[in-house]
Design a protein around this motif. Structure first.
Motif, PDB file in Angstrom:
ATOM      1  N   ASN A   1       3.402  -6.031 -14.906  1.00  0.00           N
ATOM      2  CA  ASN A   1       2.700  -5.315 -13.831  1.00  0.00           C
ATOM      3  C   ASN A   1       1.823  -6.265 -13.019  1.00  0.00           C
ATOM      4  O   ASN A   1       1.758  -6.172 -11.788  1.00  0.00           O
ATOM      5  N   ILE A   2       1.139  -7.171 -13.700  1.00  0.00           N
ATOM      6  CA  ILE A   2       0.283  -8.130 -12.997  1.00  0.00           C
ATOM      7  C   ILE A   2       1.134  -9.040 -12.112  1.00  0.00           C
ATOM      8  O   ILE A   2       0.808  -9.289 -10.946  1.00  0.00           O
ATOM      9  N   ILE A   3       2.255  -9.533 -12.676  1.00  0.00           N
ATOM     10  CA  ILE A   3       3.141 -10.401 -11.888  1.00  0.00           C
ATOM     11  C   ILE A   3       3.721  -9.641 -10.700  1.00  0.00           C
ATOM     12  O   ILE A   3       3.769 -10.162  -9.576  1.00  0.00           O
ATOM     13  N   LEU A   4       4.158  -8.398 -10.928  1.00  0.00           N
ATOM     14  CA  LEU A   4       4.737  -7.589  -9.856  1.00  0.00           C
ATOM     15  C   LEU A   4       3.742  -7.386  -8.724  1.00  0.00           C
ATOM     16  O   LEU A   4       4.073  -7.585  -7.546  1.00  0.00           O
ATOM     17  N   GLU A   5       2.543  -6.977  -9.057  1.00  0.00           N
ATOM     18  CA  GLU A   5       1.517  -6.748  -8.025  1.00  0.00           C
ATOM     19  C   GLU A   5       1.224  -8.033  -7.258  1.00  0.00           C
ATOM     20  O   GLU A   5       1.026  -8.011  -6.039  1.00  0.00           O
ATOM     21  N   SER A   6       1.214  -9.150  -7.971  1.00  0.00           N
ATOM     22  CA  SER A   6       0.937 -10.435  -7.321  1.00  0.00           C
ATOM     23  C   SER A   6       2.074 -10.847  -6.385  1.00  0.00           C
ATOM     24  O   SER A   6       1.837 -11.314  -5.269  1.00  0.00           O
ATOM     25  N   LEU A   7       3.330 -10.671  -6.833  1.00  0.00           N
ATOM     26  CA  LEU A   7       4.477 -10.995  -5.986  1.00  0.00           C
ATOM     27  C   LEU A   7       4.508 -10.120  -4.744  1.00  0.00           C
ATOM     28  O   LEU A   7       4.776 -10.597  -3.632  1.00  0.00           O
ATOM     29  N   GLU A   8       4.235  -8.835  -4.911  1.00  0.00           N
ATOM     30  CA  GLU A   8       4.228  -7.917  -3.769  1.00  0.00           C
ATOM     31  C   GLU A   8       3.113  -8.269  -2.790  1.00  0.00           C
ATOM     32  O   GLU A   8       3.294  -8.160  -1.569  1.00  0.00           O
ATOM     33  N   ARG A   9       1.991  -8.694  -3.310  1.00  0.00           N
ATOM     34  CA  ARG A   9       0.882  -9.085  -2.436  1.00  0.00           C
ATOM     35  C   ARG A   9       1.264 -10.297  -1.593  1.00  0.00           C
ATOM     36  O   ARG A   9       1.029 -10.326  -0.385  1.00  0.00           O
ATOM     37  N   VAL A  10       1.881 -11.294  -2.228  1.00  0.00           N
ATOM     38  CA  VAL A  10       2.299 -12.495  -1.502  1.00  0.00           C
ATOM     39  C   VAL A  10       3.387 -12.161  -0.487  1.00  0.00           C
ATOM     40  O   VAL A  10       3.388 -12.655   0.646  1.00  0.00           O
ATOM     41  N   GLU A  11       4.341 -11.309  -0.883  1.00  0.00           N
ATOM     42  CA  GLU A  11       5.426 -10.903   0.019  1.00  0.00           C
ATOM     43  C   GLU A  11       4.882 -10.264   1.284  1.00  0.00           C
ATOM     44  O   GLU A  11       5.387 -10.496   2.392  1.00  0.00           O
ATOM     45  N   LYS A  12       3.836  -9.472   1.145  1.00  0.00           N
ATOM     46  CA  LYS A  12       3.289  -8.716   2.283  1.00  0.00           C
ATOM     47  C   LYS A  12       2.345  -9.535   3.153  1.00  0.00           C
ATOM     48  O   LYS A  12       1.902  -9.056   4.197  1.00  0.00           O
ATOM     49  N   GLU A  13       2.033 -10.754   2.737  1.00  0.00           N
ATOM     50  CA  GLU A  13       1.128 -11.582   3.527  1.00  0.00           C
ATOM     51  C   GLU A  13       1.720 -11.953   4.871  1.00  0.00           C
ATOM     52  O   GLU A  13       1.005 -12.255   5.827  1.00  0.00           O
ATOM     53  N   HIS A  14       3.046 -11.955   4.966  1.00  0.00           N
ATOM     54  CA  HIS A  14       3.727 -12.309   6.208  1.00  0.00           C
ATOM     55  C   HIS A  14       4.773 -11.246   6.525  1.00  0.00           C
ATOM     56  O   HIS A  14       5.644 -10.966   5.710  1.00  0.00           O
ATOM     57  N   SER A  15       4.665 -10.651   7.679  1.00  0.00           N
ATOM     58  CA  SER A  15       5.622  -9.626   8.080  1.00  0.00           C
ATOM     59  C   SER A  15       6.856 -10.282   8.699  1.00  0.00           C
ATOM     60  O   SER A  15       6.797 -11.407   9.210  1.00  0.00           O
ATOM     61  N   VAL A  16       7.971  -9.572   8.635  1.00  0.00           N
ATOM     62  CA  VAL A  16       9.212 -10.068   9.211  1.00  0.00           C
ATOM     63  C   VAL A  16       9.158  -9.948  10.727  1.00  0.00           C
ATOM     64  O   VAL A  16       8.857  -8.884  11.261  1.00  0.00           O
ATOM     65  N   ILE A  17       9.414 -11.053  11.398  1.00  0.00           N
ATOM     66  CA  ILE A  17       9.470 -11.055  12.863  1.00  0.00           C
ATOM     67  C   ILE A  17      10.934 -10.904  13.269  1.00  0.00           C
ATOM     68  O   ILE A  17      11.792 -11.667  12.806  1.00  0.00           O
ATOM     69  N   SER A  18      11.213  -9.917  14.096  1.00  0.00           N
ATOM     70  CA  SER A  18      12.595  -9.656  14.493  1.00  0.00           C
ATOM     71  C   SER A  18      13.196 -10.873  15.188  1.00  0.00           C
ATOM     72  O   SER A  18      12.652 -11.397  16.152  1.00  0.00           O
TER      73      SER A  18
ATOM     74  N   ASP B   1      -1.576 -13.820 -12.120  1.00  0.00           N
ATOM     75  CA  ASP B   1      -2.097 -13.302 -10.854  1.00  0.00           C
ATOM     76  C   ASP B   1      -1.790 -14.221  -9.671  1.00  0.00           C
ATOM     77  O   ASP B   1      -2.093 -13.886  -8.526  1.00  0.00           O
ATOM     78  N   HIS B   2      -1.191 -15.387  -9.932  1.00  0.00           N
ATOM     79  CA  HIS B   2      -0.702 -16.286  -8.879  1.00  0.00           C
ATOM     80  C   HIS B   2       0.633 -16.868  -9.355  1.00  0.00           C
ATOM     81  O   HIS B   2       0.736 -18.070  -9.637  1.00  0.00           O
ATOM     82  N   PRO B   3       1.660 -16.033  -9.456  1.00  0.00           N
ATOM     83  CA  PRO B   3       2.906 -16.459 -10.120  1.00  0.00           C
ATOM     84  C   PRO B   3       3.762 -17.439  -9.333  1.00  0.00           C
ATOM     85  O   PRO B   3       4.615 -18.113  -9.922  1.00  0.00           O
ATOM     86  N   VAL B   4       3.584 -17.518  -7.999  1.00  0.00           N
ATOM     87  CA  VAL B   4       4.384 -18.457  -7.209  1.00  0.00           C
ATOM     88  C   VAL B   4       3.671 -19.806  -7.179  1.00  0.00           C
ATOM     89  O   VAL B   4       2.570 -19.921  -6.641  1.00  0.00           O
ATOM     90  N   SER B   5       4.289 -20.810  -7.759  1.00  0.00           N
ATOM     91  CA  SER B   5       3.699 -22.150  -7.818  1.00  0.00           C
ATOM     92  C   SER B   5       4.275 -23.005  -6.698  1.00  0.00           C
ATOM     93  O   SER B   5       5.496 -23.122  -6.565  1.00  0.00           O
ATOM     94  N   CYS B   6       3.411 -23.600  -5.879  1.00  0.00           N
ATOM     95  CA  CYS B   6       3.840 -24.468  -4.786  1.00  0.00           C
ATOM     96  C   CYS B   6       3.108 -25.798  -4.877  1.00  0.00           C
ATOM     97  O   CYS B   6       1.919 -25.836  -5.212  1.00  0.00           O
ATOM     98  N   TRP B   7       3.790 -26.882  -4.589  1.00  0.00           N
ATOM     99  CA  TRP B   7       3.149 -28.196  -4.566  1.00  0.00           C
ATOM    100  C   TRP B   7       3.939 -29.112  -3.636  1.00  0.00           C
ATOM    101  O   TRP B   7       5.063 -28.817  -3.246  1.00  0.00           O
ATOM    102  N   SER B   8       3.316 -30.235  -3.281  1.00  0.00           N
ATOM    103  CA  SER B   8       3.939 -31.204  -2.386  1.00  0.00           C
ATOM    104  C   SER B   8       4.304 -32.461  -3.141  1.00  0.00           C
ATOM    105  O   SER B   8       3.596 -32.889  -4.052  1.00  0.00           O
ATOM    106  N   GLU B   9       5.435 -33.042  -2.743  1.00  0.00           N
ATOM    107  CA  GLU B   9       5.883 -34.338  -3.253  1.00  0.00           C
ATOM    108  C   GLU B   9       6.232 -35.197  -2.051  1.00  0.00           C
ATOM    109  O   GLU B   9       7.352 -35.158  -1.552  1.00  0.00           O
ATOM    110  N   GLY B  10       5.255 -35.926  -1.549  1.00  0.00           N
ATOM    111  CA  GLY B  10       5.471 -36.690  -0.338  1.00  0.00           C
ATOM    112  C   GLY B  10       5.708 -35.763   0.840  1.00  0.00           C
ATOM    113  O   GLY B  10       4.879 -34.906   1.148  1.00  0.00           O
TER     114      GLY B  10
END
Length: 473
Positions: A35-52, A430-439
């Motif tokens: 449930n925690i992961i689901l709510e977190s994923l849905e929150r991140v998904e909704k941060e950006h709306s689809v532009i037609s 509560d922050h299931p999507v991990s992002c990082w930079s490599e160069g």
């Protein structure tokens, strides 16, 4: 003696009670975590709306006929010794090839050169209880997803009027009509299901076809006429696996691939180009793709089997037929880095080629998106989250994710590489999507809430890839 029996009975009841209590407690903990992961994923998904946006997509279409593979193909001794065949001409080859991929839980698609055998299988499938049919083919399935997300879509496909009725509003079809649609037979199976001595490690499908329209990319000429006026933001190329092992006259396949290459290379720089991989068995076909299609794409999408296949082709020049059904994150990321680098190096030497700037790999357990930091691809974190949620929604056949029908098979932490000393990334609920930079490269990894009651696996990759792309345009 009776006292001893009573004591043993009491101990047995006590053990059962403790086991029941621990099981319920474990289920509650898992449900809470999901449930925690689901709510977190849905929150991140909704941060950006689809532009037609405007999306042009090719090539081909078919009627998908879904059937329980183990019902359509009752086990017999023909499947006792799994063996791979690049094309199928007999029941013996069908059973052996089905067993080959079934025991690995690997998705595969193969051409049936024996038309009579294929027609017989289709007739049996239609008569099988529980079978059902719907719109199929990489291009139409992806077109439908883009349209559902609010995009305006131009689809290159030769389809019957009856099949076109499956398409949602917002999709314009070019390519002409046909009186008989190609049929793809989707043999589905569930995780832990047994077929003779073989046990499937995961839910998946084995697809067979005997196409006539799709291998020749018959809609390409009409598509080319419409592209100039449509001016898409994104061109998606898929369905080329239908060329695999098809009996072309000498030189015809290469000429049709050149037509696809021309359509990709003729797009202005403002139009992004994505190529969706699929299951290929023929080494020569994959080599031709690395020469005529992949160098002209900005973005590639594929599953873990297709990644291993492309990696093997680029590095060793041969086909890797099956790979680990649930590969470690570190292994996939290393293959992605290698493919990303090799494709960019080769594209730089091809006249009119495009530098690869995006690579999306969708696996059963997680989504991984790699992008060039200097590219226009945006919202990688949200795209990974949306792709992850779409995986569950599609396979479970529901718009809402039900955690009681889901599980987590991604590790609680993962290494970013198999190399010694690599970074280890924990899975934060509560922050299931991990992002990082490599160069100059950014990587995002998102866990998938794996559907435990699969409704449909076919078309999963097409929906997932489209969902990831739509937030990055």
């Amino acid at each position: 003696m009776s006292g001893l029996v009573k004591t043993c009975a009491f101990v047995s009841v006590f053990i059962v009670f403790i086991a029941f209590f621990m099981r319920n407690n474990f289920d509650d903990e898992l449900r809470s975590k999901l449930n925690i992961i689901l709510e977190s994923l849905e929150r991140v998904e909704k941060e950006h709306s689809v532009i037609s946006k405007k999306v042009a997509i090719g090539y081909g279409a078919c009627l998908d006929l879904f059937v329980d593979g183990n019902v359509l193909l009752p086990y017999n001794d023909l499947g006792s010794n799994p063996e791979h065949f690049t094309d199928i001409s007999s029941n013996k080859e069908l059973s052996k090839t089905y067993a080959y991929f079934y025991r690995h839980g690997a998705a595969a698609e193969r051409y049936v050169s024996n038309s009579s055998l294929f027609d017989e299988l289709v007739n049996r499938a239609f008569a099988t209880a529980g079978s059902h049919s719907g719109l199929g083919g990489n291009a139409p399935v992806m077109a439908s997803r883009f349209a559902h997300e609010g995009c305006k879509v131009l689809l290159a496909a030769k389809m019957s009027p009856e099949l076109q009725k499956f398409l949602p509003r917002g999709v314009t079809v070019v390519g002409g009509e046909t009186s008989k649609d190609d049929v793809h037979l989707i043999l589905e199976y569930k995780a832990e299901e047994r077929w003779g001595p073989h046990v499937a490690p995961r839910a998946n499908r084995f697809i067979i076809h005997n196409d006539r329209n799709n291998p020749t990319v018959s809609s390409a000429e009409e598509f080319e006429k419409a592209l100039a006026g449509f001016r898409p933001n994104l061109l998606v190329v898929g369905g080329l696996q239908m060329m695999d092992n098809f009996p072309f006259a000498p030189g015809v396949r290469k000429a049709r691939l050149h037509k696809v290459r021309e359509q990709m290379s003729s797009q202005p720089a403002s139009t992004k180009v994505h190529f969706e991989m699929a299951s290929f068995a023929e080494s020569e076909m994959l080599v031709e793709l690395t020469q005529n299609v992949i160098p002209f794409a900005d973005s590639l999408g594929m599953n873990e089997q297709e990644l291993a296949n492309l990696h093997s082709t680029l590095v060793y020049g041969n086909v890797s037929l099956v790979a680990d059904a649930i590969p470690r994150v570190a292994v996939v990321l290393d293959q992605m880095r290698h493919v990303f680098r090799l494709v960019r190096e080769r594209s730089g030497t091809v006249p009119g080629g495009r530098l690869l700037t995006r690579l999306h790999v969708h696996t059963l357990a997680y989504q991984a998106i790699m992008t060039s930091a200097s590219s226009p691809w945006r919202n990688s974190m949200a795209a990974a989250a949306k792709a992850s949620l779409t995986a569950n929604r599609h396979v479970c056949g529901s718009k809402q994710v039900d955690v009681d029908k889901a599980t987590l098979i991604m590790d609680e932490s993962f290494s970013t590489s198999v190399a010694r000393g690599s970074q280890r990334v924990p899975l934060e609920l509560d922050h299931p999507v991990s992002c990082w930079s490599e160069g100059e490269v950014q990587i995002c990894v998102a866990p998938v809430l794996v559907c435990t009651r699969a409704h449909q696996t076919a078309g999963g990759g097409d929906n997932i890839s489209s969902a990831g792309l739509v937030l990055q345009l």
